[in-house]
Design a protein around this motif. Structure first.
Motif, PDB file in Angstrom:
ATOM      1  N   ILE A 188      36.436  30.131  47.736  1.00 45.97           N
ATOM      2  CA  ILE A 188      37.382  31.037  48.396  1.00 45.97           C
ATOM      3  C   ILE A 188      38.603  31.248  47.506  1.00 45.97           C
ATOM      4  CG2 ILE A 188      38.904  31.337  50.385  1.00 45.97           C
ATOM      5  CD1 ILE A 188      36.908  29.839  52.071  1.00 45.97           C
ATOM      6  N   ALA A 189      39.064  30.166  46.861  1.00 48.04           N
ATOM      7  CA  ALA A 189      40.217  30.259  45.974  1.00 48.04           C
ATOM      8  C   ALA A 189      39.934  31.206  44.809  1.00 48.04           C
ATOM      9  CB  ALA A 189      40.574  28.875  45.454  1.00 48.04           C
TER      10      ALA A 189
ATOM     11  N   THR B 269      40.976  36.494  42.253  1.00 49.68           N
ATOM     12  CA  THR B 269      40.511  37.787  41.767  1.00 49.68           C
ATOM     13  C   THR B 269      41.174  38.934  42.518  1.00 49.68           C
ATOM     14  OG1 THR B 269      38.367  36.846  41.147  1.00 49.68           O
ATOM     15  CG2 THR B 269      38.480  39.235  41.393  1.00 49.68           C
ATOM     16  N   GLN B 270      41.242  38.795  43.846  1.00 50.26           N
ATOM     17  CA  GLN B 270      41.857  39.855  44.646  1.00 50.26           C
ATOM     18  C   GLN B 270      43.345  40.010  44.341  1.00 50.26           C
ATOM     19  OE1 GLN B 270      40.042  42.014  46.503  1.00 50.26           O
ATOM     20  NE2 GLN B 270      38.386  40.847  45.552  1.00 50.26           N
ATOM     21  N   THR B 271      44.015  38.895  44.084  1.00 52.19           N
ATOM     22  CA  THR B 271      45.438  38.949  43.727  1.00 52.19           C
ATOM     23  C   THR B 271      45.628  39.690  42.413  1.00 52.19           C
ATOM     24  OG1 THR B 271      45.898  36.872  44.887  1.00 52.19           O
ATOM     25  CG2 THR B 271      47.496  37.581  43.233  1.00 52.19           C
ATOM     26  N   MET B 272      44.773  39.390  41.435  1.00 52.64           N
ATOM     27  CA  MET B 272      44.861  40.075  40.140  1.00 52.64           C
ATOM     28  C   MET B 272      44.582  41.564  40.299  1.00 52.64           C
ATOM     29  SD  MET B 272      42.938  37.217  37.785  1.00 52.64           S
ATOM     30  CE  MET B 272      42.915  38.239  36.316  1.00 52.64           C
ATOM     31  N   VAL B 273      43.637  41.916  41.148  1.00 48.47           N
ATOM     32  CA  VAL B 273      43.330  43.331  41.387  1.00 48.47           C
ATOM     33  C   VAL B 273      44.534  44.046  41.994  1.00 48.47           C
ATOM     34  CG1 VAL B 273      41.933  44.907  42.780  1.00 48.47           C
ATOM     35  CG2 VAL B 273      40.836  43.038  41.553  1.00 48.47           C
ATOM     36  N   GLN B 274      45.186  43.372  42.952  1.00 46.88           N
ATOM     37  CA  GLN B 274      46.358  43.976  43.590  1.00 46.88           C
ATOM     38  C   GLN B 274      47.500  44.156  42.599  1.00 46.88           C
ATOM     39  OE1 GLN B 274      46.724  45.236  46.742  1.00 46.88           O
ATOM     40  NE2 GLN B 274      44.517  44.902  46.868  1.00 46.88           N
TER      41      GLN B 274
ATOM     42  N   ALA C 132      41.871  47.487  35.272  1.00 45.78           N
ATOM     43  CA  ALA C 132      42.421  46.569  34.275  1.00 45.78           C
ATOM     44  C   ALA C 132      41.756  45.206  34.366  1.00 45.78           C
ATOM     45  CB  ALA C 132      43.930  46.434  34.465  1.00 45.78           C
ATOM     46  N   VAL C 133      41.502  44.735  35.588  1.00 44.64           N
ATOM     47  CA  VAL C 133      40.847  43.436  35.764  1.00 44.64           C
ATOM     48  C   VAL C 133      39.429  43.484  35.208  1.00 44.64           C
ATOM     49  CG1 VAL C 133      39.986  41.776  37.457  1.00 44.64           C
ATOM     50  CG2 VAL C 133      42.266  42.765  37.730  1.00 44.64           C
ATOM     51  N   ASP C 134      38.696  44.553  35.507  1.00 49.22           N
ATOM     52  CA  ASP C 134      37.327  44.690  34.984  1.00 49.22           C
ATOM     53  C   ASP C 134      37.341  44.730  33.449  1.00 49.22           C
ATOM     54  OD1 ASP C 134      36.309  44.740  37.527  1.00 49.22           O
ATOM     55  OD2 ASP C 134      36.126  46.931  37.629  1.00 49.22           O
ATOM     56  N   ALA C 135      38.319  45.427  32.880  1.00 48.20           N
ATOM     57  CA  ALA C 135      38.415  45.510  31.415  1.00 48.20           C
ATOM     58  C   ALA C 135      38.714  44.146  30.819  1.00 48.20           C
ATOM     59  CB  ALA C 135      39.500  46.508  31.019  1.00 48.20           C
ATOM     60  N   ALA C 136      39.578  43.377  31.485  1.00 48.03           N
ATOM     61  CA  ALA C 136      39.919  42.038  30.988  1.00 48.03           C
ATOM     62  C   ALA C 136      38.709  41.118  31.051  1.00 48.03           C
ATOM     63  CB  ALA C 136      41.067  41.454  31.806  1.00 48.03           C
ATOM     64  N   VAL C 137      37.953  41.206  32.132  1.00 48.75           N
ATOM     65  CA  VAL C 137      36.750  40.369  32.272  1.00 48.75           C
ATOM     66  C   VAL C 137      35.735  40.694  31.186  1.00 48.75           C
ATOM     67  CG1 VAL C 137      34.755  39.891  33.745  1.00 48.75           C
ATOM     68  CG2 VAL C 137      37.046  39.954  34.739  1.00 48.75           C
TER      69      VAL C 137
END
Length: 417
Positions: free
Chosen positions: A145-146, A151-156, A162-167
């Motif tokens: 859950i953490a 992940t959701q915090t980074m997306v927000q 940007a998150v997908d590009a970083a991954v």
């Protein structure tokens, strides 16, 4: 029918109670981490070294490189981010293949004082570290859950693109021997993706609005020399009007950024390629206290403080003067005074409680002496040896005495009270 009504009633009561219970377990009245936000010139120098070693202009698509950061680098960064974004503090410790982050975060813009005391334990992996354990107050959150929450915090914060590009870019994160090593694969599309994350559609609309206002001003037939105070008044008149139905902090940041680039002779397209198609202001020599170098120091420090905070802006200013003393124009307390005054304005611009007040002050009309203290008598053009001899470096008592005098001069200006 009665069963359905009972179920609805149970849910209506149980959900708020469960939420209240979670909140009760998660919050504390006292922080577990109390630390001031400290950014020093040596921190800035270290960051510059890392950036220089991974200069994207020297990389081709598909190139694999690695960045290694030590515990001190990460600890300073974590603490500063906690301070700037959540009025708190943080401490990060690296162990063998593990990282433990402890942070005390105070929700912004909430009058009641309470903290989320967070402890997170992470393990290196691919492509991003995995959360093994997360505690918020007395609330224990399972690892899976953490991970989802992180992940959701980074997306927000950054946006999904940007998150997908970083991954896709980050290939491996290793934690060992007190260091964090990130292996990444460079893509030529990454800078543009990050720019889109940094500048939302609303941000771009704001920047274009201030660019257009600045273009009208600079194209008017007049002397090519213009006071920074005059430009601040013109742009903040617009910011005050737009903020009546908008976000004053966002308006202030946009106005200052546009003005910072213009003052330094840089087109907005340097950081936002879309702006290359917008109206462009005519080049001008922007001055403060009759000097174009002081205007640059002032407005760049204001932009840094508005976006990244005062301690960061101050450290960058001092680092720049140290570099100048080693072979440039020499260490200048005039420049430092401009940095400090600009930082103060930038902090006010980004403070939700003061943003509108700043707009009213500037739009009402100010002169250079309102925003910038007297500097003619301050020492400048000092090579490193002379600076060390006279002031003992940035830790010397004479240096601190001079800095205290500069702070008193700024504090004496009614504009900053």
């Amino acid at each position: 029918m009665q069963f359905v009504l009972k179920l609805v009633l149970i849910i209506a009561v149980a959900v708020p109670l469960a939420a209240a219970s979670v909140l009760y377990l998660a919050i504390d009245l006292e922080p577990t981490v109390r630390r001031a936000a400290e950014i020093t010139p040596s921190n800035i120098e270290r960051a510059k070294q890392v950036i220089d070693q991974n200069d994207p202009r020297k990389l081709r698509t598909g190139t694999r490189r690695s960045i290694t950061l030590n515990q001190q680098d990460l600890d300073v960064a974590a603490n500063y981010l906690a301070h700037f974004y959540a009025n708190g503090g943080a401490r990060l410790i690296l162990n063998s293949r593990k990282a433990e982050l402890t942070a005390s975060l105070r929700p912004p813009q909430i009058p009641v004082i309470f903290y989320f005391n967070v402890t997170a334990k992470l393990t290196g992996g691919s492509p991003i570290p995995r959360l093994d354990e997360l505690r918020v107050g007395r609330l224990v959150i399972p690892g899976f859950i953490a991970d989802w929450l992180m992940t959701q915090t980074m997306v927000q914060l950054l946006g999904k693109e940007a998150v997908d590009a970083a991954v896709q870019t980050v290939k491996q994160v290793d934690l060992k021997q007190g260091q964090l090593t990130v292996v990444y694969e460079w893509s030529s599309n990454l800078p543009e993706t990050l720019r889109r994350a940094a500048f939302t559609v609303d941000d771009q609309e704001r920047l274009r609005t201030y660019q257009e206002r600045l273009t009208l001003i600079s194209n008017a037939p007049k002397d090519k020399n213009v006071s920074l105070a005059e430009l601040l008044v013109a742009l903040f008149e617009l910011a005050e009007i737009r903020s009546r139905q908008g976000n004053p902090v966002a308006e202030n940041r946009a106005a200052i950024l546009v003005l910072a680039l213009h003052t330094n002779g840089k087109p907005l397209g340097t950081i936002l390629p879309a702006a290359n198609d917008w109206p462009r202001p005519t080049n001008q020599t922007v001055t403060l206290n009759g000097r174009d170098d002081l205007s640059k120091h002032f407005i760049v420090s204001a932009a840094l403080a508005a976006k990244a905070g005062g301690p960061f802006s101050d450290a960058v200013g001092v680092y720049k003067e140290i570099e100048d003393s080693r072979g440039g124009s020499g260490f200048s307390f005039n420049d430092i005074a401009a940095d400090r005054a600009g930082t103060r304005l930038g902090e006010y611009a980004a403070n939700p409680a003061l943003a509108r007040k700043l707009q009213r002050q500037l739009s009402a009309g100010v002169g250079e002496k309102d925003i910038m203290p007297k500097t003619e008598d301050l020492p400048e053009f000092m090579p490193e040896k002379e600076f060390l001899r006279r002031f003992g470096g940035v830790d010397g008592p004479q240096y601190k005495k001079m800095m205290a005098d500069i702070e008193r001069r700024i504090a004496a200006l009614p504009f900053y009270r």
